[in-house]
Design a protein around this motif. Sequence first.
Motif, mmCIF file in Angstrom:
data_model
loop_
_atom_site.group_PDB
_atom_site.id
_atom_site.type_symbol
_atom_site.label_atom_id
_atom_site.label_comp_id
_atom_site.label_asym_id
_atom_site.label_seq_id
_atom_site.Cartn_x
_atom_site.Cartn_y
_atom_site.Cartn_z
ATOM 1 N N TRP A 1 0.848 -1.185 0.000
ATOM 2 C CA TRP A 1 0.000 0.000 0.000
ATOM 3 C C TRP A 1 0.884 1.235 0.000
ATOM 4 O O TRP A 1 1.868 1.311 0.743
ATOM 5 C CB TRP A 1 -0.913 0.015 1.221
ATOM 6 N N ASN A 2 0.543 2.169 -0.852
ATOM 7 C CA ASN A 2 1.223 3.456 -0.887
ATOM 8 C C ASN A 2 2.731 3.305 -1.096
ATOM 9 O O ASN A 2 3.519 4.019 -0.475
ATOM 10 C CB ASN A 2 0.911 4.239 0.395
ATOM 11 N N GLY A 3 3.125 2.348 -1.932
ATOM 12 C CA GLY A 3 4.533 2.149 -2.256
ATOM 13 C C GLY A 3 5.344 1.442 -1.196
ATOM 14 O O GLY A 3 6.563 1.325 -1.318
ATOM 15 N N GLN A 4 4.707 0.991 -0.126
ATOM 16 C CA GLN A 4 5.423 0.295 0.939
ATOM 17 C C GLN A 4 4.844 -1.095 1.152
ATOM 18 O O GLN A 4 3.642 -1.307 0.984
ATOM 19 C CB GLN A 4 5.352 1.082 2.248
ATOM 20 N N THR A 5 5.707 -2.017 1.535
ATOM 21 C CA THR A 5 5.306 -3.390 1.814
ATOM 22 C C THR A 5 5.379 -3.623 3.309
ATOM 23 O O THR A 5 6.355 -3.242 3.955
ATOM 24 C CB THR A 5 6.223 -4.387 1.076
ATOM 25 N N HIS A 6 4.342 -4.255 3.853
ATOM 26 C CA HIS A 6 4.257 -4.520 5.286
ATOM 27 C C HIS A 6 3.997 -6.008 5.494
ATOM 28 O O HIS A 6 3.082 -6.565 4.891
ATOM 29 C CB HIS A 6 3.105 -3.721 5.908
ATOM 30 N N ALA A 7 4.776 -6.646 6.350
ATOM 31 C CA ALA A 7 4.577 -8.060 6.647
ATOM 32 C C ALA A 7 3.444 -8.225 7.650
ATOM 33 O O ALA A 7 3.189 -7.344 8.481
ATOM 34 C CB ALA A 7 5.859 -8.668 7.209
ATOM 35 N N GLY A 8 2.762 -9.373 7.561
ATOM 36 C CA GLY A 8 1.681 -9.629 8.489
ATOM 37 C C GLY A 8 1.192 -11.058 8.420
ATOM 38 O O GLY A 8 1.799 -11.920 7.780
ATOM 39 N N GLY B 1 12.945 -8.734 15.127
ATOM 40 C CA GLY B 1 13.464 -7.505 15.710
ATOM 41 C C GLY B 1 13.150 -6.273 14.901
ATOM 42 O O GLY B 1 13.553 -5.176 15.259
ATOM 43 N N GLN B 2 12.413 -6.413 13.818
ATOM 44 C CA GLN B 2 12.151 -5.277 12.934
ATOM 45 C C GLN B 2 10.959 -4.469 13.434
ATOM 46 O O GLN B 2 9.987 -5.014 13.895
ATOM 47 C CB GLN B 2 11.870 -5.766 11.510
ATOM 48 N N LYS B 3 11.058 -3.154 13.287
ATOM 49 C CA LYS B 3 9.946 -2.284 13.666
ATOM 50 C C LYS B 3 9.741 -1.235 12.592
ATOM 51 O O LYS B 3 10.667 -0.836 11.919
ATOM 52 C CB LYS B 3 10.225 -1.586 14.993
ATOM 53 N N GLY B 4 8.511 -0.791 12.492
ATOM 54 C CA GLY B 4 8.204 0.315 11.615
ATOM 55 C C GLY B 4 8.042 -0.067 10.166
ATOM 56 O O GLY B 4 8.225 -1.205 9.765
ATOM 57 N N ARG B 5 7.698 0.934 9.385
ATOM 58 C CA ARG B 5 7.496 0.752 7.961
ATOM 59 C C ARG B 5 8.827 0.826 7.238
ATOM 60 O O ARG B 5 9.731 1.544 7.641
ATOM 61 C CB ARG B 5 6.551 1.817 7.427
ATOM 62 N N THR B 6 8.903 0.121 6.146
ATOM 63 C CA THR B 6 10.087 0.149 5.306
ATOM 64 C C THR B 6 9.640 0.256 3.866
ATOM 65 O O THR B 6 8.477 0.056 3.546
ATOM 66 C CB THR B 6 10.912 -1.141 5.471
ATOM 67 N N SER B 7 10.582 0.553 3.003
ATOM 68 C CA SER B 7 10.248 0.571 1.588
ATOM 69 C C SER B 7 10.015 -0.860 1.120
ATOM 70 O O SER B 7 10.421 -1.820 1.785
ATOM 71 C CB SER B 7 11.396 1.192 0.781
ATOM 72 N N ARG B 8 9.393 -1.015 -0.018
ATOM 73 C CA ARG B 8 9.152 -2.353 -0.566
ATOM 74 C C ARG B 8 10.466 -3.096 -0.742
ATOM 75 O O ARG B 8 10.580 -4.254 -0.376
ATOM 76 C CB ARG B 8 8.386 -2.251 -1.883
#
Length: 145
Positions: free
Chosen positions: A49-56, A129-136
């Motif tokens: 979404w919005n140029g960013q990839t988020h794991a879930g 250990g990852q936090k926050g949004r990152t680029s795709r």
Amino acid sequence: MEQPICTLHGQVVSGKQVGRTLGFPTANLSLLPPHPRLEHGVYGVTLLWNGQTHAGVMNVGRRPTFHDGVQISHEVHLFEWDGDLYGACVYVDVHFYVRPEMAFSDLTQLQKQIERDVNSVKAAFRLSGQKGRTSRAEQEAMIGL
């Protein structure tokens, strides 16, 4: 990581807010056709979404703990997410199957299982250990795409 099993495309709609009360808010998807039929259960996913990839983690099924009936839901809990996706059109890459859908005797048991699912998917994506949004590109590198 291999190519996704499939990609879903849909709009985020309001749900019953149960995930939020359990500490695991979800983006409830109203899928746009065509969409593949997935086995009911839990999956490791990434949402674009919005140029960013988020794991879930995504649950697909009829929510048997809540006796919601016959409608199949697609609910995505994103790790470390704090934004608002209501009304957004998103793409969800389904990467792997975690477990079948189950009914739980109470909300505490459901909450404990969701915690296990989240930890399992984070470990598979190597994101513990990852936090926050990152680029795709950054997210794809972290999860081995």
